[in-house]
Motif scaffolding. Structure first.
Motif, PDB file in Angstrom:
ATOM      1  N   ASN A   8       0.809  -1.213   0.000  1.00  0.00           N
ATOM      2  CA  ASN A   8       0.000   0.000   0.000  1.00  0.00           C
ATOM      3  C   ASN A   8       0.844   1.266   0.000  1.00  0.00           C
ATOM      4  N   HIS A   9       1.955   1.228  -0.703  1.00  0.00           N
ATOM      5  CA  HIS A   9       2.782   2.427  -0.798  1.00  0.00           C
ATOM      6  C   HIS A   9       2.046   3.510  -1.582  1.00  0.00           C
ATOM      7  N   LEU A  10       2.139   4.731  -1.073  1.00  0.00           N
ATOM      8  CA  LEU A  10       1.373   5.848  -1.609  1.00  0.00           C
ATOM      9  C   LEU A  10       2.259   6.818  -2.371  1.00  0.00           C
ATOM     10  N   HIS A  11       1.617   7.645  -3.178  1.00  0.00           N
ATOM     11  CA  HIS A  11       2.285   8.782  -3.793  1.00  0.00           C
ATOM     12  C   HIS A  11       1.699  10.032  -3.124  1.00  0.00           C
ATOM     13  N   ILE A  12       2.542  10.770  -2.423  1.00  0.00           N
ATOM     14  CA  ILE A  12       2.093  11.889  -1.594  1.00  0.00           C
ATOM     15  C   ILE A  12       2.755  13.175  -2.091  1.00  0.00           C
ATOM     16  N   GLN A  55       9.326   5.112   4.994  1.00  0.00           N
ATOM     17  CA  GLN A  55       8.307   4.055   5.062  1.00  0.00           C
ATOM     18  C   GLN A  55       7.958   3.512   3.678  1.00  0.00           C
ATOM     19  N   GLY A  56       8.674   3.990   2.653  1.00  0.00           N
ATOM     20  CA  GLY A  56       8.493   3.463   1.305  1.00  0.00           C
ATOM     21  C   GLY A  56       7.531   4.234   0.425  1.00  0.00           C
ATOM     22  N   HIS A  57       7.030   5.388   0.895  1.00  0.00           N
ATOM     23  CA  HIS A  57       6.089   6.180   0.101  1.00  0.00           C
ATOM     24  C   HIS A  57       6.834   7.150  -0.812  1.00  0.00           C
ATOM     25  N   ARG A  58       6.296   7.341  -2.011  1.00  0.00           N
ATOM     26  CA  ARG A  58       6.875   8.297  -2.960  1.00  0.00           C
ATOM     27  C   ARG A  58       6.399   9.709  -2.627  1.00  0.00           C
ATOM     28  N   ILE A  59       7.299  10.657  -2.695  1.00  0.00           N
ATOM     29  CA  ILE A  59       6.989  12.040  -2.343  1.00  0.00           C
ATOM     30  C   ILE A  59       7.276  12.953  -3.531  1.00  0.00           C
ATOM     31  N   SER A 114      -0.639  13.139 -12.779  1.00  0.00           N
ATOM     32  CA  SER A 114       0.125  12.330 -11.814  1.00  0.00           C
ATOM     33  C   SER A 114      -0.790  11.263 -11.233  1.00  0.00           C
ATOM     34  N   ASP A 115      -0.195  10.379 -10.437  1.00  0.00           N
ATOM     35  CA  ASP A 115      -0.988   9.372  -9.737  1.00  0.00           C
ATOM     36  C   ASP A 115      -0.986   9.639  -8.232  1.00  0.00           C
ATOM     37  N   VAL A 116      -1.013  10.921  -7.862  1.00  0.00           N
ATOM     38  CA  VAL A 116      -0.950  11.312  -6.452  1.00  0.00           C
ATOM     39  C   VAL A 116      -2.179  10.803  -5.707  1.00  0.00           C
ATOM     40  N   ASP A 117      -1.948  10.209  -4.521  1.00  0.00           N
ATOM     41  CA  ASP A 117      -3.029   9.737  -3.655  1.00  0.00           C
ATOM     42  C   ASP A 117      -3.423  10.784  -2.612  1.00  0.00           C
ATOM     43  N   TRP A 118      -2.412  11.472  -2.073  1.00  0.00           N
ATOM     44  CA  TRP A 118      -2.632  12.477  -1.025  1.00  0.00           C
ATOM     45  C   TRP A 118      -1.884  13.751  -1.388  1.00  0.00           C
ATOM     46  N   ILE A 119      -2.446  14.899  -0.982  1.00  0.00           N
ATOM     47  CA  ILE A 119      -1.674  16.128  -0.986  1.00  0.00           C
ATOM     48  C   ILE A 119      -1.703  16.711   0.414  1.00  0.00           C
ATOM     49  N   VAL A 120      -0.509  17.010   0.919  1.00  0.00           N
ATOM     50  CA  VAL A 120      -0.341  17.623   2.240  1.00  0.00           C
ATOM     51  C   VAL A 120      -0.060  19.101   2.002  1.00  0.00           C
ATOM     52  N   HIS A 121      -0.931  19.969   2.510  1.00  0.00           N
ATOM     53  CA  HIS A 121      -0.838  21.384   2.157  1.00  0.00           C
ATOM     54  C   HIS A 121      -0.806  22.268   3.397  1.00  0.00           C
ATOM     55  N   ARG A 154     -11.959  17.465  -6.488  1.00  0.00           N
ATOM     56  CA  ARG A 154     -12.377  17.306  -7.887  1.00  0.00           C
ATOM     57  C   ARG A 154     -11.537  16.262  -8.606  1.00  0.00           C
ATOM     58  N   LEU A 155     -10.248  16.155  -8.229  1.00  0.00           N
ATOM     59  CA  LEU A 155      -9.338  15.218  -8.889  1.00  0.00           C
ATOM     60  C   LEU A 155      -9.309  13.847  -8.209  1.00  0.00           C
ATOM     61  N   GLY A 156     -10.101  13.663  -7.161  1.00  0.00           N
ATOM     62  CA  GLY A 156     -10.110  12.385  -6.468  1.00  0.00           C
ATOM     63  C   GLY A 156      -8.884  12.144  -5.623  1.00  0.00           C
ATOM     64  N   ILE A 157      -8.307  13.221  -5.107  1.00  0.00           N
ATOM     65  CA  ILE A 157      -7.104  13.148  -4.271  1.00  0.00           C
ATOM     66  C   ILE A 157      -7.485  13.504  -2.844  1.00  0.00           C
TER      67      ILE A 157
END
Length: 462
Positions: free
Chosen positions: A7-11, A35-39, A109-116, A129-132
């Motif tokens: 379950n590695h994410l793209h953040i 933890q193996g997540h892409r940033i 992109s295939d971003v799962d989360w955005i930290v803002h 709107r983008l499903g993120i």
């Protein structure tokens, strides 16, 4: 979206354009990458080039968005460090213009989360709107956030003038709680706000629109406020810990540190006051001279670091003859200094600080008692009152309306905190705070829990 194994994410990370915001976002990025997540760490070129990137994981990719031009903003400016406080509203207008290029970046992109951050009030709407999924990461503590209140108060509350922020709000009923702004601090902050989109509207927008809120604190220090925030926001609030920095033993030692260390090595344990007002605080020459006279009257050893912005005010920013008179016990250092190394030296006993949250965390990580001198920017006034109330420091008395102070008040505060008997409880309390602020295992546990929140949250549907 489909995730890779485990379950590695793209953040994506999108901080506000200030070094004090970029660094906490980078620290969280580094942990997530471990933890193996892409940033994807997204900012403007100049801000990304300022980051210490020599040891970054290959999972962290820096993505540049060109800085938009805005009338009133100097062409080379890309962060708060590049401009005076009255130009910050133009920086916020430029930041808002990043909405379109950021949206284009996220769409491809295939971003799962955005930290803002707080300023991008439009971003949760774009993410939805983008499903993120989106999380608002506030780099300040939960007490400061609680003071500003729920989104409804931020958008249409009773507090419409600087004076309204000088009292404790009605939704905070903790015993013996008197954390509020002084008038001069709120007047100063008013100067940094965009007339079209206030900071309160920005903050309300990100709180309302995000999936959950993360804050740079922990319940061992900030428990009451952390319990209050989910009630005020109607959504989860997750502490990420203090993000304490740590000194790497194998880190190369530059010439600046070698000079400072040689000077510190000659002083007794806990006998030196470290004085630094941050990179963006600007005091008038009159105030700087009064501060210098107070430091001199204290009679104690000190290192006073003048940041580039203070140095740029000219040689007269320090009183004539001051350095000669104190040369046997004091050192004035101009320009950048390795603050963490200085604070970690055994001869440092206390820290006269502008009360930026990162600086306070660094100091209490080493158990250094605080002499509190609010920089009158952001939530520094609230942090000043909070640390005074927690009895890990002492606030230098100042006029509530204009922020003026006397050299006698400076000298008395320094001596009380550093050497007087009545300061012993403050010194003991600050020393005990090492177990919270400097505890890497404790703080990493909260980063672990934050990571699990991201990993187990349901996937957003556009």
């Amino acid at each position: 979206m489909e995730h890779t194994e485990k379950n590695h994410l793209h953040i994506a990370m999108f901080p506000w354009l200030a070094y004090g915001h970029l660094m906490p976002f980078l620290e969280v990025s580094k942990f997530l990458a471990q933890q193996g997540h892409r940033i994807s760490f997204i900012s403007t070129p100049k801000n990304l080039h300022r980051l210490p990137t020599s040891s970054l994981s290959s999972l962290i990719k820096l993505i540049e968005l060109p800085m938009p031009a805005v009338d009133g903003l100097p062409q080379s400016a890309e962060s708060t460090a590049d401009i005076p406080i009255n130009k910050v509203p133009y920086l916020k207008k430029a930041y808002d213009k990043l909405e379109l290029p950021l949206t284009h970046c996220l769409e491809h992109s295939d971003v799962d989360w955005i930290v803002h951050d707080f300023a991008s009030h439009w971003l949760p709407r774009v993410a939805t709107r983008l499903g993120i999924n989106s999380v608002y990461f506030t780099i300040v503590n939960a007490t400061s956030m609680a003071f500003f209140g729920p989104p409804s108060e931020l958008l249409a509350g009773q507090r419409q003038r600087p004076e309204d922020f000088t009292v404790v709000p009605e939704w905070i009923d903790f015993p013996d709680f008197n954390v509020a702004f002084k008038l001069h601090e709120m007047v100063s902050h008013w100067d940094s706000m965009d007339d079209e989109v206030s900071d309160f509207r920005r903050l309300a927008g990100v709180i309302q629109g995000c999936d959950f809120v993360a804050t740079r604190t922990c319940p061992e220090f900030d428990g009451d406020s952390l319990s209050l925030l989910p009630i005020l926001y109607g959504k989860p609030v997750v502490p990420v810990g203090m993000l304490p920095p740590f000194l790497q033993e194998d880190q190369s030692e530059d010439d600046t540190w070698l000079v400072l260390r040689e000077w510190l090595d000659k002083r007794r344990e806990k006998s030196v006051v470290y004085i630094a007002l941050g990179t963006e605080v600007t005091l008038s020459q009159e105030a700087m001279h009064e501060l210098a006279r107070g430091i001199e009257k204290s009679g104690l050893c000190f290192i006073w670091v003048l940041g580039n912005r203070q140095v740029a005010q000219g040689p007269d920013i320090i009183p004539v003859g001051f350095e000669t008179r104190v040369r046997d016990r004091g050192l004035v250092w101009r320009g950048w200094a390795p603050q963490l190394r200085v604070l970690g030296h055994s001869s440092i006993g206390g820290f006269l600080t502008h009360c930026g949250w990162s600086s306070v965390i660094e100091a209490l990580g080493f158990g250094r008692v605080l002499i509190l001198f609010s920089g009158a920017s952001s939530d520094q006034g609230l942090i000043t009152r909070l640390m005074h109330n927690k009895r890990v420091g002492l606030e230098i008395p100042r006029d509530d309306r204009d922020g003026s102070f006397s050299s006698e008040a400076v000298a008395e505060s320094i001596r009380q905190v550093m050497v007087d008997r009545e300061g012993e409880p403050l010194r003991a309390n600050a020393w005990a705070m090492k177990e919270v602020f400097g505890n890497l295992d404790l703080n990493n546990r909260y980063l672990d829990e934050f990571t699990q929140f991201l990993e187990t949250w349901p996937t957003s549907m556009s």
